[in-house]
Design an enzyme around this catalytic site. Structure first.
Site, PDB file in Angstrom:
ATOM      1  N   HIS A  15     -23.554  61.292  52.223  1.00 38.20           N
ATOM      2  CA  HIS A  15     -23.697  59.867  52.545  1.00 38.20           C
ATOM      3  C   HIS A  15     -23.557  59.551  54.031  1.00 38.20           C
ATOM      4  CE1 HIS A  15     -22.477  60.087  48.294  1.00 38.20           C
ATOM      5  NE2 HIS A  15     -23.370  59.138  48.151  1.00 38.20           N
ATOM      6  N   GLY A  31     -14.862  47.169  56.290  1.00 38.02           N
ATOM      7  CA  GLY A  31     -15.754  47.168  55.129  1.00 38.02           C
ATOM      8  C   GLY A  31     -17.196  46.906  55.548  1.00 38.02           C
ATOM      9  N   ASP A 215      -7.866  34.298  53.729  1.00 36.40           N
ATOM     10  CA  ASP A 215      -7.761  33.160  52.813  1.00 36.40           C
ATOM     11  C   ASP A 215      -6.446  33.248  52.061  1.00 36.40           C
ATOM     12  OD1 ASP A 215      -9.557  35.432  51.727  1.00 36.40           O
ATOM     13  OD2 ASP A 215      -8.789  34.518  49.896  1.00 36.40           O
TER      14      ASP A 215
END
Ligand code: HPA
Length: 248
Positions: A15, A31, A215
């Site tokens: 990958h 991410g 958040d």
């Protein structure tokens, strides 16, 4: 017909399309691959892009003269698990620092707070399968944690230290989902750290998650994009300076 690249024989993993030696021993792991690109462009020098397989961009450059890489991981433990395994087993990466966001589950935790993650609980089926339903204590590397803590102090960036919860399921609507975790002083929820703290132990590598609260799951507060830029920068500097001062 579009001509596809011939498979490069020197490419070493499934990958990641980097050649031997293109990835540094210390790597930051956001991410979002575009976040990796942004950090490489704005904070690193002499940058090369070593990977664009599946759009999961990876870069190597220098920070204050020290070599460092930054690799997007995608969201969730299934995705980050693939990248970190190949980074450690095929490219010899030794210091892995996740830089990402989390949702606070303690009501008094403010947006923008930087958390140095000491350990991760979670609900991942990945871990349950891997350890055949038994529990593994997924903890940060102590030296990396201490180094990041001192770097934050030097930089004047406020951090708190504590545990988080890594989930496989961003959208879980069960009522009272967080009650027990709040009671046990878990600070926040995200989706990657538990498997990072698990696989790195197997490969004798160091790991740390440096997270920014984006958040608050309990109060419903969330961050504006401006705040996000500023606080993300703080998190990146803590991660870079913490990891690289350990190498000196
Ligand atoms: N849940 C899971 N992951 C997250 C969240 C959340 O509320 N916020 C940021 N990452």
């Amino acid at each position: 017909m579009i001509k596809l690249d011939v498979i490069k024989l020197e490419v070493m993993s499934i990958h990641i399309g980097a050649k031997a030696g293109e990835i540094a021993e210390t790597i930051l792991l956001p991410g979002d691959p575009l976040r990796a690109k942004h950090v490489a462009e704005t904070m690193l020098e002499d940058v090369i892009c070593y990977n664009n397989v599946r759009g999961m961009l990876g870069f190597t450059g220098t920070y204050n003269g020290q070599r460092v890489s930054i690799q997007g991981t995608g969201m969730g433990m299934a995705s980050i698990g693939i990248y970190i395994n190949e980074l450690m087993s095929e490219y010899g990466v030794k210091n892995l620092i996740r830089v990402g966001t989390c949702g606070a589950i303690q009501k008094d935790l403010k947006i923008g707070q930087v958390i140095l993650v000491t350990g991760a609980s979670g609900d991942s089926n990945m871990n349950q399968l891997y350890f055949r339903s038994l529990d593994f204590a997924a903890t940060a590397d102590f030296d990396l944690l201490l180094s990041a803590y001192h770097a934050a102090k030097r930089l004047g960036i406020n951090t708190i230290q504590g545990t988080i919860f890594s989930t496989d399921n961003f959208y879980d609507f069960s009522p009272n989902r967080w009650d027990k975790w709040i009671e046990h002083n878990v600070l926040a929820v995200e989706m990657e750290t538990q498997i990072l703290y698990t696989f790195t132990k197997k490969f004798n590598a160091r790991a740390l998650s440096v997270l920014t609260v984006s958040d608050n799951v309990i109060t419903g507060e969330s961050s504006s994009s401006f705040d996000r830029e500023q606080t993300y920068d703080d998190m990146m500097r803590v991660a870079l300076e913490g990891a690289l001062s350990l190498e000196k």
